[in-house]
Write a protein that holds these residues in place. Sequence first.
Motif, PDB file in Angstrom:
ATOM      1  N   LYS A 168       1.660   1.561  -6.870  1.00 34.28           N
ATOM      2  CA  LYS A 168       0.954   0.291  -6.775  1.00 34.28           C
ATOM      3  C   LYS A 168       1.876  -0.719  -6.104  1.00 34.28           C
ATOM      4  CE  LYS A 168      -1.731  -3.125  -9.300  1.00 34.28           C
ATOM      5  NZ  LYS A 168      -2.340  -3.522 -10.590  1.00 34.28           N
ATOM      6  N   LEU A 169       1.409  -1.314  -5.009  1.00 33.08           N
ATOM      7  CA  LEU A 169       2.197  -2.275  -4.245  1.00 33.08           C
ATOM      8  C   LEU A 169       1.483  -3.621  -4.234  1.00 33.08           C
ATOM      9  CD1 LEU A 169       3.133  -0.056  -1.148  1.00 33.08           C
ATOM     10  CD2 LEU A 169       4.551  -0.533  -3.155  1.00 33.08           C
ATOM     11  N   VAL A 170       2.224  -4.658  -4.550  1.00 35.95           N
ATOM     12  CA  VAL A 170       1.689  -6.017  -4.490  1.00 35.95           C
ATOM     13  C   VAL A 170       2.566  -6.808  -3.521  1.00 35.95           C
ATOM     14  CG1 VAL A 170       1.162  -8.136  -5.738  1.00 35.95           C
ATOM     15  CG2 VAL A 170       0.826  -5.915  -6.844  1.00 35.95           C
ATOM     16  N   ALA A 171       1.964  -7.287  -2.441  1.00 36.00           N
ATOM     17  CA  ALA A 171       2.700  -8.038  -1.420  1.00 36.00           C
ATOM     18  C   ALA A 171       2.118  -9.440  -1.311  1.00 36.00           C
ATOM     19  CB  ALA A 171       2.616  -7.335  -0.069  1.00 36.00           C
ATOM     20  N   VAL A 172       3.006 -10.451  -1.273  1.00 35.06           N
ATOM     21  CA  VAL A 172       2.589 -11.843  -1.148  1.00 35.06           C
ATOM     22  C   VAL A 172       3.112 -12.368   0.193  1.00 35.06           C
ATOM     23  CG1 VAL A 172       2.621 -14.149  -2.158  1.00 35.06           C
ATOM     24  CG2 VAL A 172       2.739 -12.112  -3.647  1.00 35.06           C
ATOM     25  N   TYR A 173       2.217 -12.930   0.999  1.00 38.66           N
ATOM     26  CA  TYR A 173       2.583 -13.475   2.309  1.00 38.66           C
ATOM     27  C   TYR A 173       2.701 -14.989   2.208  1.00 38.66           C
ATOM     28  CZ  TYR A 173       1.757  -8.971   4.531  1.00 38.66           C
ATOM     29  OH  TYR A 173       1.825  -7.646   4.914  1.00 38.66           O
ATOM     30  N   PHE A 174       3.802 -15.509   2.751  1.00 41.00           N
ATOM     31  CA  PHE A 174       4.101 -16.942   2.661  1.00 41.00           C
ATOM     32  C   PHE A 174       4.019 -17.585   4.045  1.00 41.00           C
ATOM     33  CE2 PHE A 174       5.890 -15.213  -1.146  1.00 41.00           C
ATOM     34  CZ  PHE A 174       5.884 -16.231  -2.086  1.00 41.00           C
TER      35      PHE A 174
ATOM     36  N   ARG B 221      -5.353   2.049  -0.455  1.00 40.82           N
ATOM     37  CA  ARG B 221      -6.652   1.642  -1.007  1.00 40.82           C
ATOM     38  C   ARG B 221      -6.431   0.449  -1.930  1.00 40.82           C
ATOM     39  NH1 ARG B 221     -11.424   4.690  -2.934  1.00 40.82           N
ATOM     40  NH2 ARG B 221     -13.010   3.052  -3.141  1.00 40.82           N
ATOM     41  N   GLY B 222      -7.209  -0.607  -1.730  1.00 37.44           N
ATOM     42  CA  GLY B 222      -7.060  -1.779  -2.569  1.00 37.44           C
ATOM     43  C   GLY B 222      -7.786  -2.968  -1.990  1.00 37.44           C
ATOM     44  N   ALA B 223      -7.125  -4.135  -1.993  1.00 36.32           N
ATOM     45  CA  ALA B 223      -7.802  -5.347  -1.528  1.00 36.32           C
ATOM     46  C   ALA B 223      -6.789  -6.366  -1.025  1.00 36.32           C
ATOM     47  CB  ALA B 223      -8.637  -5.961  -2.645  1.00 36.32           C
ATOM     48  N   ILE B 224      -7.275  -7.235  -0.136  1.00 39.02           N
ATOM     49  CA  ILE B 224      -6.548  -8.431   0.284  1.00 39.02           C
ATOM     50  C   ILE B 224      -7.204  -9.594  -0.439  1.00 39.02           C
ATOM     51  CG2 ILE B 224      -5.891  -9.889   2.229  1.00 39.02           C
ATOM     52  CD1 ILE B 224      -6.233  -7.395   4.024  1.00 39.02           C
ATOM     53  N   VAL B 225      -6.397 -10.460  -1.044  1.00 37.57           N
ATOM     54  CA  VAL B 225      -6.922 -11.542  -1.881  1.00 37.57           C
ATOM     55  C   VAL B 225      -6.381 -12.876  -1.390  1.00 37.57           C
ATOM     56  CG1 VAL B 225      -7.153 -12.427  -4.222  1.00 37.57           C
ATOM     57  CG2 VAL B 225      -6.956  -9.950  -3.848  1.00 37.57           C
TER      58      VAL B 225
ATOM     59  N   GLU C 103       8.473  -3.474  -5.072  1.00 39.43           N
ATOM     60  CA  GLU C 103       8.676  -2.050  -4.805  1.00 39.43           C
ATOM     61  C   GLU C 103       9.680  -1.488  -5.810  1.00 39.43           C
ATOM     62  OE1 GLU C 103       9.928  -1.374  -0.808  1.00 39.43           O
ATOM     63  OE2 GLU C 103       8.389  -2.645   0.081  1.00 39.43           O
ATOM     64  N   HIS C 104       9.291  -0.421  -6.504  1.00 40.21           N
ATOM     65  CA  HIS C 104      10.190   0.264  -7.438  1.00 40.21           C
ATOM     66  C   HIS C 104      10.816  -0.714  -8.429  1.00 40.21           C
ATOM     67  CE1 HIS C 104       9.762   3.811  -4.930  1.00 40.21           C
ATOM     68  NE2 HIS C 104      10.196   3.128  -3.872  1.00 40.21           N
ATOM     69  N   GLY C 105      10.022  -1.655  -8.893  1.00 39.74           N
ATOM     70  CA  GLY C 105      10.486  -2.571  -9.920  1.00 39.74           C
ATOM     71  C   GLY C 105      11.300  -3.740  -9.419  1.00 39.74           C
ATOM     72  N   ARG C 106      11.435  -3.918  -8.098  1.00 40.03           N
ATOM     73  CA  ARG C 106      12.185  -5.062  -7.582  1.00 40.03           C
ATOM     74  C   ARG C 106      11.441  -5.668  -6.394  1.00 40.03           C
ATOM     75  NH1 ARG C 106      15.381  -0.524  -6.033  1.00 40.03           N
ATOM     76  NH2 ARG C 106      15.351  -0.199  -3.760  1.00 40.03           N
TER      77      ARG C 106
ATOM     78  N   VAL D 209       0.016 -17.613   0.837  1.00 43.16           N
ATOM     79  CA  VAL D 209      -1.244 -17.769   1.565  1.00 43.16           C
ATOM     80  C   VAL D 209      -2.259 -16.734   1.091  1.00 43.16           C
ATOM     81  CG1 VAL D 209      -2.328 -17.783   3.852  1.00 43.16           C
ATOM     82  CG2 VAL D 209       0.007 -18.636   3.576  1.00 43.16           C
ATOM     83  N   PHE D 210      -1.822 -15.511   0.921  1.00 41.85           N
ATOM     84  CA  PHE D 210      -2.685 -14.436   0.424  1.00 41.85           C
ATOM     85  C   PHE D 210      -1.785 -13.331  -0.111  1.00 41.85           C
ATOM     86  CE2 PHE D 210      -1.823 -13.578   4.852  1.00 41.85           C
ATOM     87  CZ  PHE D 210      -1.509 -12.235   4.882  1.00 41.85           C
ATOM     88  N   ARG D 211      -2.386 -12.383  -0.787  1.00 39.93           N
ATOM     89  CA  ARG D 211      -1.628 -11.233  -1.264  1.00 39.93           C
ATOM     90  C   ARG D 211      -2.408  -9.950  -0.971  1.00 39.93           C
ATOM     91  NH1 ARG D 211      -3.952 -13.410  -5.896  1.00 39.93           N
ATOM     92  NH2 ARG D 211      -5.025 -11.899  -7.258  1.00 39.93           N
ATOM     93  N   VAL D 212      -1.663  -8.865  -0.882  1.00 41.27           N
ATOM     94  CA  VAL D 212      -2.251  -7.547  -0.633  1.00 41.27           C
ATOM     95  C   VAL D 212      -1.936  -6.666  -1.838  1.00 41.27           C
ATOM     96  CG1 VAL D 212      -2.285  -5.532   0.862  1.00 41.27           C
ATOM     97  CG2 VAL D 212      -1.971  -7.806   1.855  1.00 41.27           C
ATOM     98  N   GLU D 213      -2.966  -6.167  -2.484  1.00 37.64           N
ATOM     99  CA  GLU D 213      -2.801  -5.309  -3.668  1.00 37.64           C
ATOM    100  C   GLU D 213      -3.371  -3.938  -3.345  1.00 37.64           C
ATOM    101  OE1 GLU D 213      -5.048  -7.398  -6.578  1.00 37.64           O
ATOM    102  OE2 GLU D 213      -3.584  -9.037  -6.796  1.00 37.64           O
ATOM    103  N   ILE D 214      -2.503  -2.947  -3.212  1.00 39.99           N
ATOM    104  CA  ILE D 214      -2.973  -1.609  -2.851  1.00 39.99           C
ATOM    105  C   ILE D 214      -2.295  -0.546  -3.704  1.00 39.99           C
ATOM    106  CG2 ILE D 214      -3.517  -2.181  -0.454  1.00 39.99           C
ATOM    107  CD1 ILE D 214      -0.852  -0.814   0.317  1.00 39.99           C
ATOM    108  N   GLU D 215      -2.927   0.607  -3.726  1.00 37.71           N
ATOM    109  CA  GLU D 215      -2.276   1.826  -4.206  1.00 37.71           C
ATOM    110  C   GLU D 215      -1.991   2.680  -2.987  1.00 37.71           C
ATOM    111  OE1 GLU D 215      -4.251   3.928  -7.281  1.00 37.71           O
ATOM    112  OE2 GLU D 215      -3.604   2.506  -8.824  1.00 37.71           O
ATOM    113  N   ARG D 216      -0.751   3.111  -2.857  1.00 36.16           N
ATOM    114  CA  ARG D 216      -0.334   3.873  -1.673  1.00 36.16           C
ATOM    115  C   ARG D 216       0.103   5.279  -2.070  1.00 36.16           C
ATOM    116  NH1 ARG D 216       3.431   1.214   2.762  1.00 36.16           N
ATOM    117  NH2 ARG D 216       1.336   0.514   3.391  1.00 36.16           N
TER     118      ARG D 216
END
Length: 510
Positions: free
Chosen positions: A35-41, A145-149, A60-63, A119-126
Amino acid sequence: MRDQETELKLAVTPRTFARLAQEPLLGEPRGPARKLVAVYFDTARRALWRGGVSLRLRREHGRWVQTVKGGGALQAGLHRRLEISHRAARAAPDLARLGASEPERKLARAAGSAALAPVFRVEIERDTRIVSPAPGVVIEVSFDRGAIVAGAARAPVCEIELELKRGPEASLFELALAVLARAPVRIEQRSKAERGYALAGAMRPAPVRGRLGVIRREMSASEAFRAVCSACLNHLQANQLGVIRGEDPEYVHQARVAMRRLRSALDAFAPLAPEDMIAPRVRAVRHATRALGPARDWDVFAAQTLAPVLHQFPGHRGLAALERACERMRAHASRSARRALGARRHQALLLELGGWLAAAPWLAAGPPAAELAWRAPVREHAVAALERYHRRALKRGHGIGAAGNARLHRLRIAVKKLRYAAGFFGPLFARARVQPMLEALNRLQDLLGAINDCASAPALIDAAAATARGPLRLQARTIVSHWSAAMLAERRRALKPAWKAFRNCERFWR
């Protein structure tokens, strides 16, 4: 960590995603999906996006890892980007970690002293795999697979990324074609960042106009050929989704323009390559272009012929019936265009052309003299091509005042090829010498196109009248026919001055 990404994205439906996840061609998972959670600034004014860079923090991997992306290019669906990553202490940007790479310097200049906010975040399972489809080739396959929020807005993500780790770039297209043979996929030109910014309202999706002037003076003929064809494919792919979704009719127009330019580019460089290498691709692109023709014809007829008549005769019941019939025919043609660009055949064409451009087989396809011509400065070939197209246009335009519609159609094609060639090769010559010819060609091409639209109108009027209902439909047909004939006569009167202006232009390549 600094890395040059080279990847191809394939959009799929959830059903196809699940099917391809079990496909041996795409390897075995290296472990459980992450599970990856990315936040774009960005700044409040979106300065990073406008500056061509992105700043992401991802868990990623807890950090947390801070990543700057920028530079690179998009070529026929292939994404090339420079990616610089550093560990981050927390889920907030740390500009003190920026290095001296061009994307990092560009980010620092764009951000300045402005505050950065999510601005937005990307929540996916890779789900990641490694495959080696050929000796010396290593490709990382990621099932995302996931969503952009963005605030309350969400957009689904369902795609497969093919990232080249080792081997020639053409390998990505070969693998994608093998995947397409097993299940329907579509080239995804947009990055997750681009989709995220669109979801956040930083940009509004709209039809994209292509660029012609991508050739540079230092390029060889081969490099120029790849650059022009790739620009045409970028133009086509940028408008593809708008056509498939049935949005603004301008998407169809721009997709057709991209394919016509691509055919012209293939034709412009055809003398350097074996005929059996160019001709099949020209035929394939021509077939794809024709699939969009009816949709564009009905759009033009509705906007440029029927709409002015309706404005002049408000409340005419026969014209209203004709308009309804036209809209039915237009909707049918639009559905056909949407199916054509979403079909496997079209995606296969895009992937085949992308792989062909990446491999550049024309360099070894002919005798040594042909390879020398490909490697020679492009200006040498440009002069010969422009002279050839100019001579053909002059021949087709002889006696233009008495030319019938069929002859004018052939002239229109000749002028269009010269116009595109002048756009392709124009950057090789002084702008002040090129511009008068371009302006004259634009005027002449627009006029010949409008005459062709008028010449095509009777068939469309008959088709709409045949399905219209009501006692006044025949009267409406007569009104529109007379209007179209008057427009044709007016445009033909303007043709001679436009032709004379073109004929008197200096040949800037001499």
